[in-house]
Design a protein around this motif. Sequence first.
Motif, mmCIF file in Angstrom:
data_model
loop_
_atom_site.group_PDB
_atom_site.id
_atom_site.type_symbol
_atom_site.label_atom_id
_atom_site.label_comp_id
_atom_site.label_asym_id
_atom_site.label_seq_id
_atom_site.Cartn_x
_atom_site.Cartn_y
_atom_site.Cartn_z
ATOM 1 N N ARG A 192 0.803 -1.227 0.000
ATOM 2 C CA ARG A 192 0.000 0.000 0.000
ATOM 3 C C ARG A 192 0.835 1.276 0.000
ATOM 4 O O ARG A 192 0.339 2.358 0.301
ATOM 5 C CB ARG A 192 -0.924 -0.004 1.216
ATOM 6 C CG ARG A 192 -2.003 -1.045 1.108
ATOM 7 C CD ARG A 192 -3.284 -0.371 1.329
ATOM 8 N NE ARG A 192 -4.422 -1.211 1.051
ATOM 9 C CZ ARG A 192 -5.663 -0.802 1.260
ATOM 10 N NH1 ARG A 192 -5.881 0.375 1.747
ATOM 11 N NH2 ARG A 192 -6.662 -1.578 0.971
ATOM 12 N N PRO B 20 -1.806 4.580 -2.665
ATOM 13 C CA PRO B 20 -2.871 4.411 -3.656
ATOM 14 C C PRO B 20 -4.236 4.217 -2.999
ATOM 15 O O PRO B 20 -4.320 3.743 -1.865
ATOM 16 C CB PRO B 20 -2.473 3.153 -4.417
ATOM 17 C CG PRO B 20 -1.142 2.774 -3.945
ATOM 18 C CD PRO B 20 -0.827 3.498 -2.703
ATOM 19 N N ASN B 21 -5.288 4.600 -3.696
ATOM 20 C CA ASN B 21 -6.638 4.471 -3.133
ATOM 21 C C ASN B 21 -7.626 4.090 -4.223
ATOM 22 O O ASN B 21 -7.283 4.036 -5.403
ATOM 23 C CB ASN B 21 -7.048 5.776 -2.474
ATOM 24 C CG ASN B 21 -7.103 6.892 -3.498
ATOM 25 O OD1 ASN B 21 -7.869 6.837 -4.447
ATOM 26 N ND2 ASN B 21 -6.261 7.902 -3.338
ATOM 27 N N ASN B 22 -8.848 3.843 -3.809
ATOM 28 C CA ASN B 22 -9.884 3.460 -4.775
ATOM 29 C C ASN B 22 -10.806 4.605 -5.134
ATOM 30 O O ASN B 22 -11.744 4.431 -5.894
ATOM 31 C CB ASN B 22 -10.761 2.339 -4.197
ATOM 32 C CG ASN B 22 -9.922 1.198 -3.702
ATOM 33 O OD1 ASN B 22 -8.915 0.874 -4.330
ATOM 34 N ND2 ASN B 22 -10.293 0.603 -2.580
ATOM 35 N N ILE B 23 -10.577 5.779 -4.547
ATOM 36 C CA ILE B 23 -11.550 6.852 -4.800
ATOM 37 C C ILE B 23 -11.341 7.515 -6.153
ATOM 38 O O ILE B 23 -12.237 8.137 -6.683
ATOM 39 C CB ILE B 23 -11.544 7.937 -3.690
ATOM 40 C CG1 ILE B 23 -10.202 8.670 -3.654
ATOM 41 C CG2 ILE B 23 -11.918 7.354 -2.349
ATOM 42 C CD1 ILE B 23 -10.335 10.073 -3.089
ATOM 43 N N SER C 253 -11.228 8.438 -9.871
ATOM 44 C CA SER C 253 -11.838 8.071 -11.141
ATOM 45 C C SER C 253 -12.065 9.352 -11.932
ATOM 46 O O SER C 253 -12.433 10.386 -11.348
ATOM 47 C CB SER C 253 -13.173 7.374 -10.899
ATOM 48 O OG SER C 253 -14.020 7.575 -12.008
ATOM 49 N N HIS D 200 -13.707 15.080 0.099
ATOM 50 C CA HIS D 200 -13.185 13.716 0.068
ATOM 51 C C HIS D 200 -12.459 13.330 1.359
ATOM 52 O O HIS D 200 -11.904 12.265 1.477
ATOM 53 C CB HIS D 200 -12.315 13.464 -1.172
ATOM 54 C CG HIS D 200 -10.917 13.977 -1.093
ATOM 55 N ND1 HIS D 200 -10.376 14.767 -2.062
ATOM 56 C CD2 HIS D 200 -9.933 13.790 -0.191
ATOM 57 C CE1 HIS D 200 -9.127 15.059 -1.746
ATOM 58 N NE2 HIS D 200 -8.834 14.488 -0.621
ATOM 59 N N LYS E 183 -11.831 9.821 2.936
ATOM 60 C CA LYS E 183 -12.188 8.792 1.972
ATOM 61 C C LYS E 183 -10.940 8.142 1.419
ATOM 62 O O LYS E 183 -10.921 6.953 1.167
ATOM 63 C CB LYS E 183 -13.021 9.380 0.828
ATOM 64 C CG LYS E 183 -14.441 9.691 1.243
ATOM 65 C CD LYS E 183 -15.331 9.785 0.019
ATOM 66 C CE LYS E 183 -16.686 10.364 0.366
ATOM 67 N NZ LYS E 183 -16.979 11.536 -0.443
ATOM 68 N N SER E 184 -9.893 8.913 1.222
ATOM 69 C CA SER E 184 -8.702 8.313 0.640
ATOM 70 C C SER E 184 -7.801 7.773 1.751
ATOM 71 O O SER E 184 -7.771 8.287 2.863
ATOM 72 C CB SER E 184 -7.941 9.332 -0.207
ATOM 73 O OG SER E 184 -7.243 10.218 0.619
ATOM 74 N N ARG F 262 -4.561 11.594 -10.464
ATOM 75 C CA ARG F 262 -4.525 10.496 -9.499
ATOM 76 C C ARG F 262 -3.498 10.759 -8.378
ATOM 77 O O ARG F 262 -3.799 10.613 -7.193
ATOM 78 C CB ARG F 262 -4.178 9.177 -10.207
ATOM 79 C CG ARG F 262 -4.060 8.000 -9.246
ATOM 80 C CD ARG F 262 -3.546 6.757 -9.936
ATOM 81 N NE ARG F 262 -4.532 6.136 -10.796
ATOM 82 C CZ ARG F 262 -5.511 5.330 -10.356
ATOM 83 N NH1 ARG F 262 -5.625 5.072 -9.072
ATOM 84 N NH2 ARG F 262 -6.354 4.800 -11.198
ATOM 85 N N THR G 208 -4.338 12.739 -5.358
ATOM 86 C CA THR G 208 -5.167 12.092 -4.328
ATOM 87 C C THR G 208 -4.356 11.098 -3.491
ATOM 88 O O THR G 208 -4.896 10.479 -2.574
ATOM 89 C CB THR G 208 -6.376 11.342 -4.954
ATOM 90 O OG1 THR G 208 -5.897 10.216 -5.712
ATOM 91 C CG2 THR G 208 -7.187 12.250 -5.859
ATOM 92 N N GLU G 209 -3.084 10.914 -3.829
ATOM 93 C CA GLU G 209 -2.284 9.853 -3.198
ATOM 94 C C GLU G 209 -1.045 10.331 -2.438
ATOM 95 O O GLU G 209 -0.543 9.619 -1.579
ATOM 96 C CB GLU G 209 -1.787 8.871 -4.273
ATOM 97 C CG GLU G 209 -2.891 8.165 -5.021
ATOM 98 C CD GLU G 209 -2.383 7.227 -6.106
ATOM 99 O OE1 GLU G 209 -3.158 6.377 -6.557
ATOM 100 O OE2 GLU G 209 -1.207 7.331 -6.506
#
Length: 396
Positions: free
Chosen positions: A269, A292-295, A297, A311, A314-315, A360, A363-364
């Motif tokens: 991770r 890394p995250n799944n939020i 897109s 957000h 969420k991340s 991306r 957000t990481e």
Amino acid sequence: MNIPAFTLDRQYSDIGSSIQEAVSNVIKSGQYVGGEEILKFQDSFASLIGVKYAIGCNSGTDALVLALRALDIGSGDEVITSSFSFFATAEAVSIVGAKPVFVDINPATYLIDIDRIESKITDKTKAIIPVHLFGNPIDMSKIQSIGKKYNLKIIEDCAQATCTTWQNQKVGSLGDVGCFSFFPTKNLGAAGDGGAVTTSNERLAQKIKELAVHGSPKRYSHTRIGYNSRLDAVQAAVLNVKIKSISKWIGARQRIAENYFNLIGKHKRIFLPKINSEFKNHSWNQFVLRLPNNIFSLQRSYAELFETDLHKNKSLRNLIQSRLAEKGINSIIYYPIPIHAQIAYQNIDINREDLIHTERVCTEVLSLPMFPEITYEEQQYIATSLNSILIEYSES
Ligand SMILES: *Cc1c(COP(=O)(O)O)cnc(C)c1O
């Protein structure tokens, strides 16, 4: 423990009295604008970077503006750069009336993806601004060959990269001009705002010098509309003291980065920063990892992705940042919003798919505490805390 993300307190305990003395000498001298301290600093900085000329100015942002103006870049022109940078990189392009054209980054190095530059070159493209982000050097050999092939000017944004090297040469000596910032958090920081432009081209150096002082080649004669953008004597005096320690501080930053690599465990991770060269070429203004995250897109709006209140929590990055903060470890997000997603650029025409890595990565990313005086014990505590938090998240 309470560990700041960045602090000047410890540096001040080391060299504070020399700085006090230097500042007080300027105050006593009455020479506040121009004078010996400026000339001395410009000479020392030019020799540090390995160029013939360094011209002091008001800030790193002004350094970029002066460089663009000196190269006659303005209305109708396009300048290629990265959207994953501090806002000023693109802002300077817009200030002179030109249009920033953003190229995506390599998500491992955070640097502009050189292979994507050529597809963005048009008849209007006049220059490239490579950003040596976080102190990581861009492959200047490749940038130079693109510059040559398409007859483009190269303006290096070295704001975070004082003493970064590429193939044994300092960045800032590898393009037409180099732009530096002495904002207090940079590798060489003043006690306020300051900047410099570096070049070995005499004609350009002269033009930059004139533009920085009202477009004036001599007193009360003005040949161009310029700026009032000087490095002032107090800042030059501070920088003359601090430049003596720069090699020591860069060495410390490199040791600290190496410690982080050794202390932070391998974990699925977490991505540690990729050095775009040899270890000792990176000046480590920041140590930036990626969680890394799944939020993420492209279907999500800028507001959902980048406005922290929306957000928040969420991340994985945001969760880990707050867990670290609970343990007294302060970290920073450079940068939470890509430049192209800023309100100031809401009318710029871009294709989000072309900038997917930039979006991306915003957000990481998380920047761990990084300053030359951080102790090994503090780094151990940071790494142990991070490792134990990550183990929890891999089990859930
Ligand atoms: C800090 C910075 C600038 C601007 O420098 P200032 O001295 O704050 O105006 C420009 N580009 C990058 C990449 C920076 O980090």
